[in-house]
Design a protein around this motif. Structure first.
Motif, short mmCIF file in Angstrom:
data_model
loop_
_atom_site.label_atom_id
_atom_site.label_comp_id
_atom_site.label_asym_id
_atom_site.label_seq_id
_atom_site.Cartn_x
_atom_site.Cartn_y
_atom_site.Cartn_z
N ASP A 1 -12.60 -10.09 0.37
CA ASP A 1 -11.78 -8.88 0.38
C ASP A 1 -10.33 -9.34 0.43
OD1 ASP A 1 -10.24 -6.67 1.03
OD2 ASP A 1 -11.74 -5.82 2.38
N PRO A 2 -9.58 -9.18 -0.66
CA PRO A 2 -8.20 -9.71 -0.69
C PRO A 2 -7.31 -9.13 0.40
CG PRO A 2 -8.92 -9.12 -2.89
CD PRO A 2 -9.96 -8.59 -1.94
N GLU A 3 -7.55 -7.89 0.80
CA GLU A 3 -6.72 -7.29 1.85
C GLU A 3 -6.95 -7.99 3.18
OE1 GLU A 3 -7.10 -3.08 1.96
OE2 GLU A 3 -6.37 -2.80 -0.09
N LYS A 4 -8.19 -8.35 3.46
CA LYS A 4 -8.48 -9.09 4.70
C LYS A 4 -7.91 -10.51 4.63
CE LYS A 4 -12.61 -6.67 6.33
NZ LYS A 4 -14.02 -6.81 6.72
N VAL A 5 -7.95 -11.09 3.44
CA VAL A 5 -7.35 -12.41 3.26
C VAL A 5 -5.86 -12.35 3.57
CG1 VAL A 5 -6.78 -14.21 1.58
CG2 VAL A 5 -9.06 -13.18 1.58
N LEU A 6 -5.19 -11.31 3.10
CA LEU A 6 -3.76 -11.16 3.38
C LEU A 6 -3.50 -11.05 4.87
CD1 LEU A 6 -2.41 -8.75 0.59
CD2 LEU A 6 -2.04 -11.21 0.83
N GLU A 7 -4.40 -10.36 5.60
CA GLU A 7 -4.25 -10.24 7.05
C GLU A 7 -4.20 -11.62 7.70
OE1 GLU A 7 -6.86 -7.64 9.24
OE2 GLU A 7 -7.02 -6.27 7.53
N SER A 8 -5.03 -12.52 7.18
CA SER A 8 -5.12 -13.85 7.78
C SER A 8 -3.97 -14.76 7.39
CB SER A 8 -6.44 -14.52 7.36
OG SER A 8 -7.55 -13.88 7.96
N GLY B 1 0.72 -16.68 8.76
CA GLY B 1 0.58 -18.09 9.03
C GLY B 1 1.57 -18.93 8.25
N ALA B 2 1.24 -20.19 8.08
CA ALA B 2 2.15 -21.12 7.40
C ALA B 2 2.39 -20.73 5.95
CB ALA B 2 1.58 -22.54 7.48
N SER C 1 7.31 -12.43 -0.42
CA SER C 1 6.52 -11.98 -1.57
C SER C 1 5.07 -11.72 -1.17
CB SER C 1 6.57 -13.02 -2.69
OG SER C 1 7.88 -13.12 -3.22
N LEU C 2 4.50 -12.58 -0.32
CA LEU C 2 3.12 -12.40 0.11
C LEU C 2 2.96 -11.11 0.91
CD1 LEU C 2 0.36 -13.92 -0.01
CD2 LEU C 2 0.90 -14.79 2.26
N SER C 3 3.92 -10.83 1.80
CA SER C 3 3.81 -9.65 2.66
C SER C 3 4.14 -8.35 1.94
CB SER C 3 4.74 -9.81 3.88
OG SER C 3 4.34 -10.91 4.67
N ASN C 4 5.11 -8.40 1.03
CA ASN C 4 5.61 -7.17 0.43
C ASN C 4 5.09 -6.90 -0.98
OD1 ASN C 4 7.89 -6.01 2.32
ND2 ASN C 4 8.10 -8.23 2.34
N LEU C 5 4.83 -7.94 -1.74
CA LEU C 5 4.44 -7.74 -3.13
C LEU C 5 2.95 -7.92 -3.39
CD1 LEU C 5 7.49 -9.39 -4.96
CD2 LEU C 5 7.09 -6.98 -4.37
N ALA C 6 2.28 -8.76 -2.63
CA ALA C 6 0.83 -8.90 -2.82
C ALA C 6 0.10 -7.57 -2.61
CB ALA C 6 0.28 -9.98 -1.89
N PRO C 7 0.45 -6.76 -1.59
CA PRO C 7 -0.20 -5.44 -1.48
C PRO C 7 0.02 -4.56 -2.70
CG PRO C 7 0.85 -6.02 0.59
CD PRO C 7 1.33 -7.03 -0.43
N ARG C 8 1.18 -4.67 -3.33
CA ARG C 8 1.41 -3.89 -4.55
C ARG C 8 0.49 -4.38 -5.67
NH1 ARG C 8 7.80 -2.60 -5.60
NH2 ARG C 8 8.48 -2.34 -3.45
N MET C 9 0.29 -5.68 -5.74
CA MET C 9 -0.63 -6.21 -6.75
C MET C 9 -2.01 -5.60 -6.57
SD MET C 9 0.28 -10.28 -6.55
CE MET C 9 1.96 -10.88 -6.49
N LEU C 10 -2.50 -5.59 -5.33
CA LEU C 10 -3.85 -5.08 -5.06
C LEU C 10 -3.95 -3.60 -5.35
CD1 LEU C 10 -4.71 -7.02 -1.77
CD2 LEU C 10 -5.32 -7.59 -4.13
#
Length: 292
Positions: free
Chosen positions: A203-210, A214-215, A220-229
Motif C-alpha cells: 500500500d503506497p500510502e502506508k509506505v509513505l507513512e514509514s 525517516g532518512a 517532494s516525498l511529503s508533498n508531491l508523492a501524495p499527489r502522485m497517488l
C-alpha cells in the motif's frame, strides 16, 4: 529609504505562484498594481482591490517596488529592457526584484542597468511551489546589495519563511540552480520508490507513512508523492519551466567544467514527458514516465 514610507507595490506575473504572492502583499495593506499577459489570471486580485496596469511600463511608472515572476529568461528580458521595460520607465530610487528562476548572467545585467538608472535591483528566486506561495512559506534566495536586501526584507517576510541573503548580484540565481539540481534527482528517487511499492504489492500510502519521516524524507516525498497517488498532476511548478531551469543549470555547470550526470538524466526524462504532452503538468508527473 523604503522603510520610511508605505510603498506602492507593482507585481508583474500573476500565474500559479505570483497570484498568491501578490495577494499576501495586498492583504497586508499595501497598494498593489498588477500586470499579467493574461488579464483573467489577475481577476481575483482585482476583485480584492488591486489596480490593473496595461504593461510592465505602466507598473514601473506607478510603483516604488516592483516584483516580477514570469516564465523564461526571454520573458524577463522583455519585462525589464527596452522602451516598454521596467528599467527604462522606473523611478530613480525605486526597487526591482526579479523572483523568476532565470540566469545569473541576466540577473547581473539587470543589476548593472538598474544601477545606471538609480534603481536598486535584487535577484530573488523562490522555492516551495504553489503550496509554499499560498501559505507564504516560500524559500527566498537573494542576490544583490545587502543594504537593499535589508530594505526589502519586511516584504519578503510576507511571502516566505526561509529568506537568506546569498551574496552579490546573480548569487540568488546560482543558489536556485543548486535547489533545482537537488530536486531533479530527488524526484527520480521519489517516483521510483512509489513505483517499486506498487510493483511489490504494498500500500503506497502506508509506505509513505514509514519513509516520509525517516532518512529518506524530503519535501517532494511529503508533498508531491501524495499527489502522485491521487493522480493529481496539476502544476505547483510546470514541467516546461523545470526543463528551462535544468538547461540553465547544465549551461552554468558546463561553464564551470562541472559534470552533473544526475541532472542530465533528469532533464532527458522530463523532456521525454514533455514530448508526450505533459509539459503543462506539475513536476511530480514524472511518475507517469514509468507508465508510458
Amino acid at each position: 529609504m523604503l522603510s520610511k514610507r508605505s510603498p506602492i507595490i507593482g507585481f508583474v506575473g500573476t500565474g500559479v505562484m505570483g497570484k498568491s504572492m501578490a495577494m499576501h502583499l495586498l492583504r497586508a495593506g499595501y497598494s498593489i498594481v498588477v500586470y499579467n499577459r493574461t488579464k483573467e489570471k489577475a481577476l481575483e486580485l482585482l476583485e480584492e482591490g488591486a489596480l490593473w496596469a496595461t504593461s510592465p511600463k505602466e507598473v514601473a511608472k506607478q510603483a516604488h517596488v516592483v516584483f516580477t515572476i514570469v516564465g523564461y529568461p526571454k520573458d524577463v528580458e522583455e519585462t525589464y529592457f527596452g522602451e516598454q521595460g521596467i528599467i527604462e520607465n522606473g523611478n530613480p530610487g525605486s526597487y526591482v526584484i526579479d523572483m523568476t528562476t532565470s540566469t545569473p548572467t541576466l540577473a547581473k545585467k539587470i543589476y548593472e542597468e538598474a544601477k545606471g538608472k538609480g534603481i536598486y535591483a535584487l535577484d530573488a528566486p523562490v522555492s516551495g511551489g504553489d503550496i509554499g506561495a499560498k501559505e507564504a512559506r516560500l524559500s527566498i534566495m537573494v542576490g544583490g546589495d545587502e543594504s537593499v536586501y535589508n530594505e526589502i526584507l519586511p516584504l519578503f517576510k510576507l511571502l516566505g519563511t526561509n529568506i537568506v541573503y546569498q551574496g552579490q548580484a546573480g548569487a540568488g540565481q546560482h543558489t536556485k540552480m543548486c535547489n533545482q539540481i537537488a530536486i531533479a534527482t530527488n524526484m527520480i528517487g521519489v517516483c521510483e520508490a512509489i513505483i517499486y511499492a506498487e510493483k511489490a504489492g504494498l500500500d503506497p500510502e502506508k509506505v509513505l507513512e514509514s519513509i516520509s519521516s525517516g532518512a529518506a524524507g524530503s519535501w517532494s516525498l511529503s508533498n508531491l508523492a501524495p499527489r502522485m497517488l491521487a493522480e493529481n498532476f496539476e502544476p505547483g511548478f510546470y514541467i516546461k519551466h523545470f526543463i528551462k531551469d535544468m538547461n540553465i543549470a547544465l549551461q552554468e555547470a558546463e561553464a564551470m567544467q562541472l559534470d552533473t550526470p544526475g541532472l542530465s538524466l533528469a532533464k532527458d526524462m522530463y523532456e521525454r514527458l514533455a514530448n508526450n504532452g505533459e509539459e503543462n503538468s506539475g513536476t511530480h508527473a514524472l511518475y507517469k514516465y514509468w507508465k508510458m
